[in-house]
Write a protein that holds these residues in place. Structure first.
Motif, PDB file in Angstrom:
ATOM      1  N   UNK A 209       2.803 -18.048  35.433  1.00 55.70           N
ATOM      2  CA  UNK A 209       3.651 -17.072  34.736  1.00 55.70           C
ATOM      3  C   UNK A 209       4.899 -16.356  35.094  1.00 55.70           C
ATOM      4  N   UNK A 210       5.207 -16.329  35.256  1.00 56.78           N
ATOM      5  CA  UNK A 210       7.179 -16.077  35.660  1.00 56.78           C
ATOM      6  C   UNK A 210       7.608 -16.674  34.874  1.00 56.78           C
ATOM      7  N   UNK A 211       9.294 -16.189  34.333  1.00 57.41           N
ATOM      8  CA  UNK A 211       9.896 -15.948  33.668  1.00 57.41           C
ATOM      9  C   UNK A 211      11.960 -15.944  34.031  1.00 57.41           C
ATOM     10  N   UNK A 212      12.695 -17.526  33.310  1.00 56.60           N
ATOM     11  CA  UNK A 212      13.898 -17.549  33.468  1.00 56.60           C
ATOM     12  C   UNK A 212      14.403 -16.756  32.356  1.00 56.60           C
ATOM     13  N   UNK A 213      15.034 -15.928  32.620  1.00 56.37           N
ATOM     14  CA  UNK A 213      16.004 -16.119  31.452  1.00 56.37           C
ATOM     15  C   UNK A 213      17.777 -16.802  30.808  1.00 56.37           C
ATOM     16  N   UNK A 214      17.544 -17.684  30.235  1.00 55.74           N
ATOM     17  CA  UNK A 214      18.865 -17.984  30.354  1.00 55.74           C
ATOM     18  C   UNK A 214      19.790 -17.354  29.289  1.00 55.74           C
ATOM     19  N   UNK A 215      20.637 -16.810  29.648  1.00 61.65           N
ATOM     20  CA  UNK A 215      21.355 -15.608  28.583  1.00 61.65           C
ATOM     21  C   UNK A 215      22.586 -15.598  28.877  1.00 61.65           C
ATOM     22  N   UNK A 216      23.031 -16.228  27.650  1.00 57.70           N
ATOM     23  CA  UNK A 216      24.180 -16.420  27.437  1.00 57.70           C
ATOM     24  C   UNK A 216      25.551 -15.549  28.614  1.00 57.70           C
ATOM     25  N   UNK A 217      26.406 -16.167  28.879  1.00 60.75           N
ATOM     26  CA  UNK A 217      27.488 -14.386  29.316  1.00 60.75           C
ATOM     27  C   UNK A 217      28.547 -14.828  28.537  1.00 60.75           C
ATOM     28  N   UNK A 218      29.743 -13.636  29.181  1.00 62.43           N
ATOM     29  CA  UNK A 218      30.737 -13.782  28.318  1.00 62.43           C
ATOM     30  C   UNK A 218      31.964 -14.453  28.941  1.00 62.43           C
ATOM     31  N   UNK A 219      32.343 -14.911  29.029  1.00 65.24           N
ATOM     32  CA  UNK A 219      34.054 -15.290  29.387  1.00 65.24           C
ATOM     33  C   UNK A 219      34.966 -15.218  28.753  1.00 65.24           C
ATOM     34  N   UNK A 308      20.310 -16.991  21.796  1.00 61.03           N
ATOM     35  CA  UNK A 308      20.630 -16.316  22.471  1.00 61.03           C
ATOM     36  C   UNK A 308      20.648 -14.219  22.172  1.00 61.03           C
ATOM     37  N   UNK A 309      21.176 -14.247  20.578  1.00 59.27           N
ATOM     38  CA  UNK A 309      20.877 -12.950  20.964  1.00 59.27           C
ATOM     39  C   UNK A 309      19.264 -12.713  20.569  1.00 59.27           C
ATOM     40  N   UNK A 310      18.406 -12.473  21.026  1.00 55.09           N
ATOM     41  CA  UNK A 310      17.158 -12.685  21.304  1.00 55.09           C
ATOM     42  C   UNK A 310      17.033 -12.771  22.821  1.00 55.09           C
ATOM     43  N   UNK A 311      17.568 -13.412  24.113  1.00 54.21           N
ATOM     44  CA  UNK A 311      17.943 -13.465  24.953  1.00 54.21           C
ATOM     45  C   UNK A 311      18.661 -12.440  25.884  1.00 54.21           C
ATOM     46  N   UNK A 312      19.242 -11.854  24.739  1.00 56.55           N
ATOM     47  CA  UNK A 312      20.055 -10.840  24.795  1.00 56.55           C
ATOM     48  C   UNK A 312      19.011 -10.017  24.723  1.00 56.55           C
ATOM     49  N   UNK A 313      17.914  -9.687  23.857  1.00 59.29           N
ATOM     50  CA  UNK A 313      17.000  -8.558  23.508  1.00 59.29           C
ATOM     51  C   UNK A 313      15.717  -8.670  24.797  1.00 59.29           C
ATOM     52  N   UNK A 314      15.744  -9.757  25.035  1.00 59.67           N
ATOM     53  CA  UNK A 314      14.602 -10.164  26.085  1.00 59.67           C
ATOM     54  C   UNK A 314      14.767  -8.485  27.421  1.00 59.67           C
TER      55      UNK A 314
END
Length: 478
Positions: A209-219, A308-314
């Motif tokens: 039940x674990x989770x890793x968030x692949x949130x895009x990063x700004x560069x 990507x927007x939803x991942x940020x919300x997560x």
């Protein structure tokens, strides 16, 4: 809205760099190391005497880090065995260089973490150690804590050991290079196994039940003398590498002895999950009521704007993480890190994070069935407060850097109109929220005035302010 570290490439001496220097000053961050700290670091780097380190320099280790990194905490060697896999994972042995109670030790407790800026960093330890004598640089024999983890054919750990050793990395690799080699089928087996083991461990993460968030990063990128912002979606190799780090299971070793320090995260309250469901609906993310949150996250593509927007919300569900000390065989409540869905601690980045040096010593003591060193037990009660303050400072640096860079890059475009995505709206003030701009890659505040913002919808927005050091980026509906 939390964001990941910014990176600056190719930047020369620009007004942006000057603004970043001013930011360092305004936040009253540690500057140069005191002379006595530098002297102690130089002396130990020059004349380090190792005792009790076995020779493991025959293992062809490699490191995986960003291309410009030189403070290399971890190296690995992966091999296939008749009934599974063996992972050798070497962690820089910082305690070999830092004398408890000395000047280096005191300064590390003052700094707590390495602070990252787009154009550089404020290191935890002097660079003669963190980027030199203690770093697992290729072609250099280095003291390390050598973890040996045996896995079965499904990626489950069946045996774990850790001891002090002398190791030697053969290659410094970066994520993009690793991904290309593995995808092309040209990687040698020790590197190719990163995908095999990484995927098996990701399946184990799903099962618990674990989770890793692949949130895009700004560069920050430079083209023709001008600077811009782009989003970088994590590569699969990023996740596989993270799974190797999680294999140490250091928290379980400490739990078995009844003494240690954990990185804990409580389960998100129902209200936060309900709010995330509303965001998913607004962003047109398919989330059936019978589907767990973790399964939805794994289905997302960070290259898609809405995903990507939803991942940020997560990331809002990850708030509340902290450090908790335990002793006398009694685990704290909660003891589990909700995102890992298991006991968890920080122990793999001692060049960059204070607590890892202590966690490593606790693990060594656990495996050797002996009491932890007195200097570890003396510092343990104060570590959660120190780490909380250091983490708060690091988060402030990251947030302020993002705001400053965005303002600097948009300062000459006030009044212009952009295409945006409304990714967040305040519950109590639906006219205030956050927008995600695709070009340039900006995530910033929007004030709708009297207009209720359409969460999850595209919106033309006008830049109303952007003044580095004075006024953060602000948009309004166009």
């Amino acid at each position: 809205m939390p964001r990941r570290h910014l990176h600056m490439t190719g930047a020369a001496d620009t007004p942006l760099r000057a603004a970043l220097r001013n930011l360092r000053t305004s936040l009253a961050l540690p500057a140069d190391f005191p002379p006595e700290v530098l002297a102690e670091a130089a002396q130990v780097a020059k004349s380090l005497v190792l005792t009790g380190h076995e020779d493991a320099t025959d293992l062809p280790f490699f490191t995986i880090d960003p291309p410009t990194s030189t403070d290399l905490d971890q190296a690995m060697h992966l091999e296939r065995r008749p009934h599974g896999f063996r992972v050798h994972y070497a962690i820089a042995d910082v305690a070999a260089f830092v004398r408890p109670g000395g000047a280096l030790d005191a300064e590390a407790h003052r700094r707590v973490t390495t602070l990252y800026f787009p154009d550089g960093k404020v290191p935890l330890h002097p660079t003669v150690l963190s980027e030199g004598a203690a770093s697992l640089l290729p072609g250099q024999s280095r003291p390390a804590l050598l973890w040996r983890i045996d896995l079965d054919t499904e990626g489950r750990a069946v045996a774990t050991d850790v001891r002090r050793a002398l190791v030697r990395s053969r290659a410094k690799l970066d994520y993009a290079h690793v991904q290309r080699q593995i995808d092309a089928g040209t990687a040698e087996e020790p590197l190719a196994l990163l995908r095999d083991i990484g995927r098996l461990r990701e399946e184990q993460e799903v099962a618990r039940g674990g989770i890793s968030l692949d949130v895009p990063e700004q560069e920050i990128v430079q083209r023709g003398g001008a600077y811009g912002l782009e989003y970088r979606a994590p590569l699969p190799a990023d996740g596989w590498n993270a799974q190797i780090s999680l294999l140490t299971a250091a928290a379980h070793l400490m739990a078995e002895t009844g003494t240690g320090i954990l990185r804990t995260l409580p389960v998100a309250p129902d209200g936060a999950v309900a709010r995330l469901r509303r965001s998913a609906e607004a962003l047109h993310i398919d989330w059936p009521h019978h589907v767990p949150y973790a399964q939805v996250v794994r289905s997302l593509d960070p290259k898609r704007t809405s995903d990507a927007a939803f991942l940020q919300e997560c990331t809002t569900l990850l708030r509340g993480a902290g450090y908790t000390v335990f002793g006398h065989g009694e685990l704290p409540t909660p003891a589990v890190h909700a995102a890992v869905a298991d006991l968890y601690t920080h122990c793999t980045a001692p060049l960059r994070r204070l607590v890892d040096r202590y966690a490593a010593e606790l693990c060594l003591a656990a495996v050797a069935d002996r009491e932890p060193p007195e200097w570890v037990m003396a510092a343990l009660p104060g570590l959660p407060k120190e780490m909380a303050e250091g983490t708060r400072r690091a988060n402030t640096v990251e947030r302020e850097c993002v705001d400053l860079v965005e303002a600097a890059l948009l300062s000459d475009q006030v009044g212009e109109v952009f295409d945006a995505y409304v990714v967040d709206v305040q519950d109590q003030e639906p006219t205030i929220g956050t927008v995600h701009i695709e070009h340039p890659a900006v995530v910033a505040r929007i004030d709708g005035g009297t207009t209720k913002l359409p969460l999850g919808e595209r919106l033309r927005v006008r830049l109303t302010q952007a003044d580095p050091g004075a006024a953060k980026v602000l948009f309004a509906p166009a």
